[in-house]
Design an enzyme around this catalytic site. Structure first.
Site, PDB file in Angstrom:
ATOM      1  N   GLY A  96       0.832  -1.199   0.000  1.00  0.00           N
ATOM      2  CA  GLY A  96       0.000   0.000   0.000  1.00  0.00           C
ATOM      3  C   GLY A  96       0.864   1.245   0.000  1.00  0.00           C
ATOM      4  O   GLY A  96       0.573   2.218   0.690  1.00  0.00           O
ATOM      5  N   HIS A  97       1.949   1.180  -0.794  1.00  0.00           N
ATOM      6  CA  HIS A  97       2.860   2.313  -0.896  1.00  0.00           C
ATOM      7  C   HIS A  97       3.677   2.196  -2.177  1.00  0.00           C
ATOM      8  O   HIS A  97       3.636   1.180  -2.869  1.00  0.00           O
ATOM      9  CB  HIS A  97       3.791   2.387   0.323  1.00  0.00           C
ATOM     10  CG  HIS A  97       4.746   1.241   0.411  1.00  0.00           C
ATOM     11  ND1 HIS A  97       4.464   0.119   1.158  1.00  0.00           N
ATOM     12  CD2 HIS A  97       5.961   1.030  -0.148  1.00  0.00           C
ATOM     13  CE1 HIS A  97       5.477  -0.726   1.042  1.00  0.00           C
ATOM     14  NE2 HIS A  97       6.389  -0.206   0.258  1.00  0.00           N
ATOM     15  N   ALA A  98       4.416   3.254  -2.462  1.00  0.00           N
ATOM     16  CA  ALA A  98       5.399   3.285  -3.539  1.00  0.00           C
ATOM     17  C   ALA A  98       6.644   3.959  -2.977  1.00  0.00           C
ATOM     18  O   ALA A  98       6.626   4.466  -1.854  1.00  0.00           O
ATOM     19  CB  ALA A  98       4.856   4.054  -4.750  1.00  0.00           C
TER      20      ALA A  98
ATOM     21  N   ILE B 263       2.428  -0.792  -4.836  1.00  0.00           N
ATOM     22  CA  ILE B 263       2.294  -2.240  -4.680  1.00  0.00           C
ATOM     23  C   ILE B 263       1.316  -2.599  -3.567  1.00  0.00           C
ATOM     24  O   ILE B 263       1.183  -1.875  -2.579  1.00  0.00           O
ATOM     25  CB  ILE B 263       3.645  -2.930  -4.391  1.00  0.00           C
ATOM     26  CG1 ILE B 263       4.279  -2.413  -3.095  1.00  0.00           C
ATOM     27  CG2 ILE B 263       4.596  -2.799  -5.561  1.00  0.00           C
ATOM     28  CD1 ILE B 263       5.459  -3.232  -2.614  1.00  0.00           C
TER      29      ILE B 263
END
Length: 133
Positions: A51-53, A98
Site C-alpha cells: 500500500g505504498h510506492a 504495490i
C-alpha cells in the site's frame, strides 16, 4: 532516469545431493547494487501489505516459503504477479504502487537499492497518482 516496468527475474539455482541453493551469485541478475535486505513473515491470513510506492528505491521481492500475489501500478499500467518459487524475484521500480498478499506461512525477502528512509515512501495513493502525471 527511466526505469523498466515491474518484471520477473530468474535466480541461479544450484542443486546437489544436499539440497538446493538459490543465489543471485553476483549483481548480473540484479538491476542495482543491494544496500538493504529484509524479510517479512507471520502476516495474518487475508491481510494486505504494501500500500505504498517509493520515490527512488528499487526493489526485488522474492518468496522464500509459500506464495505471494503482488499487484503493481506504474506509469505503463497495472500488472499482477504470483510468486510461488524462491527461484524468481519481482523487480519493482520507483514510482510503482504495490499491494502484497502473502499466503499463510509465507516468508518474503526483499532486496533494495537504498537504505531505509521514511522520506522515500509515498504512503498516500492520491499523492502517488499526482506524481505519475
Amino acid at each position: 532516469m527511466k526505469y523498466p516496468a515491474p518484471h520477473l527475474i530468474s535466480f541461479l539455482q544450484l542443486t546437489d545431493a544436499t539440497g538446493t541453493l538459490v543465489t543471485t551469485q553476483d549483481e548480473n541478475n540484479l538491476p542495482f547494487e543491494v544496500k538493504r535486505v529484509f524479510w517479512v513473515y507471520g502476516t495474518p491470513v487475508g491481510k494486505v501489505r504494501g500500500g505504498h510506492a517509493h520515490r527512488t528505491t528499487q526493489e526485488v521481492l522474492t518468496v522464500v516459503n509459500g506464495s505471494v500475489r503482488v499487484e503493481t501500478q506504474h506509469a505503463e499500467g497495472q500488472q499482477v504477479f504470483e510468486l510461488t518459487t524462491p527461484t524468481q524475484g519481482l523487480y519493482i521500480p520507483p514510482l510503482c504502487w504495490i499491494k502484497v498478499q502473502p499466503s499463510e506461512g509465507a516468508v518474503i525477502c526483499c532486496l533494495t537499492s537504498t537504505l531505509y528512509d521514511e522520506a522515500d515512501y509515498i504512503r498516500q495513493y492520491e499523492e502517488f497518482l499526482q506524481l505519475l502525471n
